[in-house]
Design a protein around this motif. Structure first.
Motif, PDB file in Angstrom:
ATOM      1  N   VAL A 306       0.876  -1.182   0.000  1.00 11.49           N
ATOM      2  CA  VAL A 306       0.000   0.000   0.000  1.00 11.49           C
ATOM      3  C   VAL A 306       0.914   1.233   0.000  1.00 11.49           C
ATOM      4  O   VAL A 306       1.237   1.761   1.066  1.00 11.49           O
ATOM      5  CB  VAL A 306      -0.937   0.013   1.225  1.00 11.49           C
ATOM      6  N   PRO A 307       1.354   1.678  -1.168  1.00 12.73           N
ATOM      7  CA  PRO A 307       2.315   2.792  -1.236  1.00 12.73           C
ATOM      8  C   PRO A 307       1.771   4.053  -0.570  1.00 12.73           C
ATOM      9  O   PRO A 307       0.573   4.326  -0.587  1.00 12.73           O
ATOM     10  CB  PRO A 307       2.498   2.995  -2.745  1.00 12.73           C
ATOM     11  N   GLY A 308       2.668   4.784   0.036  1.00 19.58           N
ATOM     12  CA  GLY A 308       2.299   6.030   0.700  1.00 19.58           C
ATOM     13  C   GLY A 308       3.124   6.229   1.949  1.00 19.58           C
ATOM     14  O   GLY A 308       3.664   5.275   2.510  1.00 19.58           O
ATOM     15  N   ALA A 309       3.233   7.463   2.355  1.00 18.83           N
ATOM     16  CA  ALA A 309       4.031   7.777   3.541  1.00 18.83           C
ATOM     17  C   ALA A 309       3.253   7.475   4.819  1.00 18.83           C
ATOM     18  O   ALA A 309       2.023   7.542   4.846  1.00 18.83           O
ATOM     19  CB  ALA A 309       4.431   9.246   3.513  1.00 18.83           C
ATOM     20  N   PHE A 310       3.957   7.129   5.856  1.00 20.22           N
ATOM     21  CA  PHE A 310       3.374   7.044   7.195  1.00 20.22           C
ATOM     22  C   PHE A 310       4.454   7.434   8.181  1.00 20.22           C
ATOM     23  O   PHE A 310       5.642   7.443   7.848  1.00 20.22           O
ATOM     24  CB  PHE A 310       2.815   5.652   7.494  1.00 20.22           C
ATOM     25  N   ARG A 311       4.047   7.776   9.363  1.00 15.04           N
ATOM     26  CA  ARG A 311       5.044   8.119  10.381  1.00 15.04           C
ATOM     27  C   ARG A 311       4.918   7.180  11.572  1.00 15.04           C
ATOM     28  O   ARG A 311       3.805   6.803  11.981  1.00 15.04           O
ATOM     29  CB  ARG A 311       4.913   9.577  10.826  1.00 15.04           C
ATOM     30  N   LEU A 312       6.058   6.799  12.072  1.00 20.78           N
ATOM     31  CA  LEU A 312       6.129   5.963  13.260  1.00 20.78           C
ATOM     32  C   LEU A 312       6.104   6.874  14.473  1.00 20.78           C
ATOM     33  O   LEU A 312       7.043   7.627  14.726  1.00 20.78           O
ATOM     34  CB  LEU A 312       7.404   5.120  13.251  1.00 20.78           C
ATOM     35  N   ILE A 313       5.003   6.812  15.236  1.00 21.04           N
ATOM     36  CA  ILE A 313       4.798   7.731  16.352  1.00 21.04           C
ATOM     37  C   ILE A 313       5.441   7.216  17.637  1.00 21.04           C
ATOM     38  O   ILE A 313       6.111   7.959  18.364  1.00 21.04           O
ATOM     39  CB  ILE A 313       3.286   7.954  16.579  1.00 21.04           C
ATOM     40  N   HIS A 314       5.253   5.945  17.880  1.00 20.60           N
ATOM     41  CA  HIS A 314       5.688   5.408  19.175  1.00 20.60           C
ATOM     42  C   HIS A 314       5.595   3.894  19.091  1.00 20.60           C
ATOM     43  O   HIS A 314       4.974   3.338  18.192  1.00 20.60           O
ATOM     44  CB  HIS A 314       4.763   5.945  20.285  1.00 20.60           C
ATOM     45  N   ALA A 334      -4.904   9.989   5.650  1.00 26.03           N
ATOM     46  CA  ALA A 334      -6.223   9.548   5.177  1.00 26.03           C
ATOM     47  C   ALA A 334      -6.507  10.230   3.835  1.00 26.03           C
ATOM     48  O   ALA A 334      -7.450  11.008   3.688  1.00 26.03           O
ATOM     49  CB  ALA A 334      -7.287   9.886   6.215  1.00 26.03           C
ATOM     50  N   ILE A 335      -5.651   9.914   2.815  1.00 26.54           N
ATOM     51  CA  ILE A 335      -5.683  10.646   1.551  1.00 26.54           C
ATOM     52  C   ILE A 335      -6.828  10.229   0.655  1.00 26.54           C
ATOM     53  O   ILE A 335      -7.316  11.000  -0.160  1.00 26.54           O
ATOM     54  CB  ILE A 335      -4.338  10.491   0.816  1.00 26.54           C
ATOM     55  N   LYS A 336      -7.256   8.979   0.797  1.00 26.91           N
ATOM     56  CA  LYS A 336      -8.389   8.484   0.026  1.00 26.91           C
ATOM     57  C   LYS A 336      -9.314   7.735   0.967  1.00 26.91           C
ATOM     58  O   LYS A 336      -8.890   7.264   2.030  1.00 26.91           O
ATOM     59  CB  LYS A 336      -7.919   7.564  -1.099  1.00 26.91           C
ATOM     60  N   ALA A 337     -10.542   7.590   0.532  1.00 27.55           N
ATOM     61  CA  ALA A 337     -11.541   6.975   1.393  1.00 27.55           C
ATOM     62  C   ALA A 337     -11.147   5.560   1.803  1.00 27.55           C
ATOM     63  O   ALA A 337     -11.417   5.127   2.924  1.00 27.55           O
ATOM     64  CB  ALA A 337     -12.896   6.966   0.690  1.00 27.55           C
ATOM     65  N   ASP A 338     -10.480   4.831   0.896  1.00 27.74           N
ATOM     66  CA  ASP A 338     -10.186   3.434   1.190  1.00 27.74           C
ATOM     67  C   ASP A 338      -8.736   3.203   1.617  1.00 27.74           C
ATOM     68  O   ASP A 338      -8.332   2.063   1.836  1.00 27.74           O
ATOM     69  CB  ASP A 338     -10.508   2.567  -0.018  1.00 27.74           C
ATOM     70  N   HIS A 339      -7.924   4.268   1.712  1.00 22.42           N
ATOM     71  CA  HIS A 339      -6.499   4.087   1.980  1.00 22.42           C
ATOM     72  C   HIS A 339      -6.251   3.440   3.343  1.00 22.42           C
ATOM     73  O   HIS A 339      -5.501   2.452   3.444  1.00 22.42           O
ATOM     74  CB  HIS A 339      -5.772   5.434   1.902  1.00 22.42           C
ATOM     75  N   VAL A 340      -6.872   3.975   4.372  1.00 29.60           N
ATOM     76  CA  VAL A 340      -6.691   3.425   5.713  1.00 29.60           C
ATOM     77  C   VAL A 340      -7.253   2.011   5.784  1.00 29.60           C
ATOM     78  O   VAL A 340      -6.636   1.108   6.375  1.00 29.60           O
ATOM     79  CB  VAL A 340      -7.360   4.326   6.768  1.00 29.60           C
ATOM     80  N   ALA A 341      -8.392   1.776   5.147  1.00 28.07           N
ATOM     81  CA  ALA A 341      -9.003   0.446   5.154  1.00 28.07           C
ATOM     82  C   ALA A 341      -8.089  -0.584   4.492  1.00 28.07           C
ATOM     83  O   ALA A 341      -7.990  -1.730   4.952  1.00 28.07           O
ATOM     84  CB  ALA A 341     -10.351   0.481   4.443  1.00 28.07           C
ATOM     85  N   ARG A 342      -7.399  -0.192   3.416  1.00 27.90           N
ATOM     86  CA  ARG A 342      -6.477  -1.106   2.734  1.00 27.90           C
ATOM     87  C   ARG A 342      -5.301  -1.463   3.633  1.00 27.90           C
ATOM     88  O   ARG A 342      -4.851  -2.615   3.657  1.00 27.90           O
ATOM     89  CB  ARG A 342      -5.981  -0.482   1.436  1.00 27.90           C
ATOM     90  N   ILE A 343      -4.806  -0.471   4.370  1.00 31.03           N
ATOM     91  CA  ILE A 343      -3.691  -0.728   5.282  1.00 31.03           C
ATOM     92  C   ILE A 343      -4.115  -1.688   6.389  1.00 31.03           C
ATOM     93  O   ILE A 343      -3.411  -2.659   6.698  1.00 31.03           O
ATOM     94  CB  ILE A 343      -3.181   0.599   5.879  1.00 31.03           C
ATOM     95  N   VAL A 344      -5.274  -1.438   6.950  1.00 28.64           N
ATOM     96  CA  VAL A 344      -5.779  -2.305   8.021  1.00 28.64           C
ATOM     97  C   VAL A 344      -5.974  -3.727   7.506  1.00 28.64           C
ATOM     98  O   VAL A 344      -5.586  -4.705   8.152  1.00 28.64           O
ATOM     99  CB  VAL A 344      -7.091  -1.741   8.594  1.00 28.64           C
TER     100      VAL A 344
END
Length: 364
Positions: A306-314, A334-344
């Protein structure tokens, strides 16, 4: 990323032991005990195998102390069965209980040493009660004081000992009669953290050297993490969760277990938690993964899938029973409606437990 995280004591089983239960030192079947209308134990069933360390954890008032008193015969259950080495102690009279109690060693929170007796005599006391000779008592006490590292304190009195030393004497005394089962009732609660660690190391060493079965009752999850093979979480007299320690730590299912683990598992930093909203530009995910799934390149595989940036918070990686247990907090656009759902969805295919905690604006 922040990281949180010689002497043979075989002993013979009782003559009337059930051979089908020979490897189960303890077995409870639907045990219940009430005080008035209040259920202290409400249908507990569990077993402890030979040489196993089982931790029983719960808050004050959960029923832990009543359970341990039922196991050593000081309390009688209202119903159910309690087998120790295949014998149902709930059916035994006081006279028949006495020899069986010698198969059970007990260590206490407040040591319970006799102040007027020397360390040597405190350790030998169970053998004196058994009627063993003075020479035999002294020999056995010397062996056990060497085992717990207190040979030089044999002639000392309890008042001259530190808390950790007193507990070591208590452990030696509990082993005097060569028990098959060692019960530990909040044995480290009165000790400072450094002393607690040394006592836990000692208990684990004794478990390994002697093959001794240990059942420890505590309200401290760190104690369970350090020494136990399995853990049973008790709440209002019932077992609400049970399993290998690493598995329960990785994926606590009950609310009480999650609460008890709160102090030693990574948590979302408070300064971010207060900013969470139902919607926003960045989703905050909690990812829990353990065992084989935690050994792989989870994050790099995520980016590839799932290409895209994310940050490691903790987060952090711990090892419990030689198994990696990881808890990570990621910020995902949360750039697209399904982006977070695809990651999960992808993380779940890798046997990760994923929770969307909420959203932040993206500038936080």
């Amino acid at each position: 990323m922040t990281q949180h995280f010689a002497i043979t004591e075989a002993g013979e089983p009782p003559a009337k032991a059930d051979p089908q239960q020979a490897e189960q030192v303890v077995r409870l079947v639907d045990v219940k005990r009430r005080f008035g209308t209040t259920p202290a134990i409400d249908g507990i069933s569990l077993s402890v195998g030979k040489g196993e360390v089982l931790g029983i954890i719960g808050r004050s008032g959960a029923g832990k102390s009543t359970l341990i008193r039922c196991l050593n015969g000081l309390e009688r259950p209202d119903s159910g069965q309690i087998f120790i080495e295949g014998r149902d102690i709930a059916q035994l009279g006081e006279r028949d209980l006495q020899p069986l109690r010698r198969r059970i060693g007990m260590i206490f929170q407040h040591f319970n040493l006799l102040s007027a007796k020397t360390v040597e005599d405190n350790v030998a006391l169970p053998l004196k009660i058994e009627g063993r000779s003075k020479a035999e008592r002294r020999k056995r006490a010397a062996e056990l004081l060497e085992l717990v590292g207190l040979s030089e304190k044999a002639k000392a009195y309890p008042a001259s000992l530190s808390g950790g030393q007193k507990q070591r004497v208590g452990i030696a005394r509990a082993l005097a009669a060569r028990p098959a089962l060692l019960l530990s009732d909040e044995a480290t609660s009165a000790l400072d953290p450094e002393t607690t660690r040394s006592i836990l190391v000692l208990l684990k060493d004794i478990n390994r050297q002697l093959g001794l079965t240990v059942l420890l009752v505590t309200h401290e999850m760190e104690v369970v993490r350090s020494i136990a093979d399995r853990v049973a979480v008790i709440d209002t007299g019932r077992i609400v969760e049970e399993g290998p320690v690493w598995s329960v730590f990785a994926d606590p299912k009950s609310q009480i277990t999650q609460s008890l683990l709160g102090g030693i598992r990574p948590q979302l930093p408070a300064e971010i938690a207060v900013l969470l909203k139902p919607a926003g530009k960045e989703a905050i995910l909690r990812i829990d993964v353990a065992g084989e799934a935690a050994r792989g390149p989870l994050l790099s595989d995520l980016v590839a899938e799932v290409p895209g940036a994310f940050r490691l918070i903790h987060g952090g990686v711990d090892h419990v029973q030689s198994q990696p247990v990881a808890s990570l907090f990621l910020g995902v656009p949360a750039i697209k409606a399904d982006h977070v759902a695809r990651i999960v969805e992808f993380l779940k295919t890798r046997n990760a437990r994923v929770e969307v905690l909420g959203y932040v604006t993206g500038n936080d």
